[in-house]
Scaffold this motif. Sequence first.
Motif, short mmCIF file in Angstrom:
data_model
loop_
_atom_site.label_atom_id
_atom_site.label_comp_id
_atom_site.label_asym_id
_atom_site.label_seq_id
_atom_site.Cartn_x
_atom_site.Cartn_y
_atom_site.Cartn_z
N MET A 1 0.91 -1.22 -0.07
CA MET A 1 0.09 0.07 0.05
C MET A 1 0.94 1.24 0.17
SD MET A 1 -2.72 1.16 2.78
CE MET A 1 -3.67 2.53 2.81
N ASN A 2 0.69 2.07 -1.00
CA ASN A 2 1.50 3.32 -0.82
C ASN A 2 0.55 4.32 -0.39
OD1 ASN A 2 3.68 2.26 -2.27
ND2 ASN A 2 2.73 2.61 -4.43
N LEU A 3 1.23 4.77 0.69
CA LEU A 3 0.54 6.10 1.19
C LEU A 3 0.75 7.35 0.58
CD1 LEU A 3 1.49 5.08 5.06
CD2 LEU A 3 -0.67 4.81 3.62
N ASN A 4 -0.05 8.16 0.34
CA ASN A 4 -0.13 9.51 -0.20
C ASN A 4 -0.32 10.39 0.96
OD1 ASN A 4 -0.46 12.04 -1.38
ND2 ASN A 4 -1.33 11.25 -3.17
N TYR A 5 0.99 10.96 1.53
CA TYR A 5 1.10 11.97 2.58
C TYR A 5 0.23 13.31 2.22
CZ TYR A 5 3.75 8.11 4.52
OH TYR A 5 4.23 6.97 5.13
N MET A 6 0.55 13.66 1.12
CA MET A 6 -0.28 14.90 1.11
C MET A 6 -1.74 14.90 1.11
SD MET A 6 2.06 17.17 0.62
CE MET A 6 1.00 18.70 -0.13
N GLU A 7 -2.36 13.68 0.88
CA GLU A 7 -3.80 13.39 0.97
C GLU A 7 -3.95 13.36 2.45
OE1 GLU A 7 -5.00 10.27 -1.49
OE2 GLU A 7 -4.67 11.36 -3.28
N ILE A 8 -3.13 12.74 3.13
CA ILE A 8 -3.26 12.42 4.64
C ILE A 8 -3.45 13.73 5.17
CG2 ILE A 8 -2.27 11.85 6.75
CD1 ILE A 8 -1.18 9.49 5.16
N PHE A 9 -2.47 14.87 4.98
CA PHE A 9 -2.33 16.11 5.44
C PHE A 9 -3.75 16.86 5.12
CE2 PHE A 9 2.42 15.36 5.47
CZ PHE A 9 2.58 15.63 6.93
N GLU A 10 -4.18 16.71 3.87
CA GLU A 10 -5.25 17.34 3.35
C GLU A 10 -6.54 16.91 4.26
OE1 GLU A 10 -5.80 19.88 1.37
OE2 GLU A 10 -3.51 19.95 1.16
N ARG A 11 -6.56 15.54 4.60
CA ARG A 11 -7.79 14.94 5.23
C ARG A 11 -7.56 15.58 6.69
NH1 ARG A 11 -7.23 10.58 1.55
NH2 ARG A 11 -5.65 9.76 2.94
N MET A 12 -6.42 15.74 7.22
CA MET A 12 -6.14 16.41 8.41
C MET A 12 -7.02 17.59 8.48
SD MET A 12 -2.41 15.41 9.68
CE MET A 12 -2.43 14.51 11.30
N LEU A 13 -6.59 18.44 7.48
CA LEU A 13 -7.06 19.90 7.53
C LEU A 13 -8.62 20.01 7.57
CD1 LEU A 13 -4.58 21.53 5.18
CD2 LEU A 13 -4.53 21.84 7.36
N ARG A 14 -9.11 18.87 6.71
CA ARG A 14 -10.57 18.84 6.47
C ARG A 14 -11.34 18.41 7.72
NH1 ARG A 14 -12.94 15.16 1.77
NH2 ARG A 14 -13.56 13.76 3.78
N ALA A 15 -10.74 17.37 8.19
CA ALA A 15 -11.54 16.87 9.27
C ALA A 15 -11.61 17.82 10.70
CB ALA A 15 -11.02 15.56 9.92
N GLY A 16 -10.29 18.48 10.74
CA GLY A 16 -10.21 19.56 11.86
C GLY A 16 -10.68 20.80 11.67
#
Length: 134
Positions: A1-16
Amino acid sequence: MNLNYMEIFERMLRAGGIANGSQLARVLGVTPQALSNYKKRGEIPTSLLFKFASIYEVSVDWLITGEGEIFRAAEQGTVYGDGPDSVMDLSGLAPEEIIYIGKLLTILRRRNEYTAPAVKVSIDAFLDAPGRPK
């Protein structure tokens, strides 16, 4: 599984409901420069994922994959799977142990010739974790 860290950061911004990286850095207790470096290197410490998930009661699985429910179950200290028998109580674990478990799960998701030695090292580290009840 390749993680897309930019997407993780974007999800953090959105969720918070966070406007930018500087605010996210403050929430995570790191400098904006450290957060920027994580983005550039394409990585994020597991401890920061768990910290964010704990603060905003967000599912770690959703943060990593973008799939499933965004918000975790309200009962603190438990992790829910697909069925009623898949509840695991984490309240007896130290934060360091939970981080080791997260790292181990990340390794287990990878499938390559380094998986077996990496799993052994992670399990040994978990078993030797300071403060872990023997």
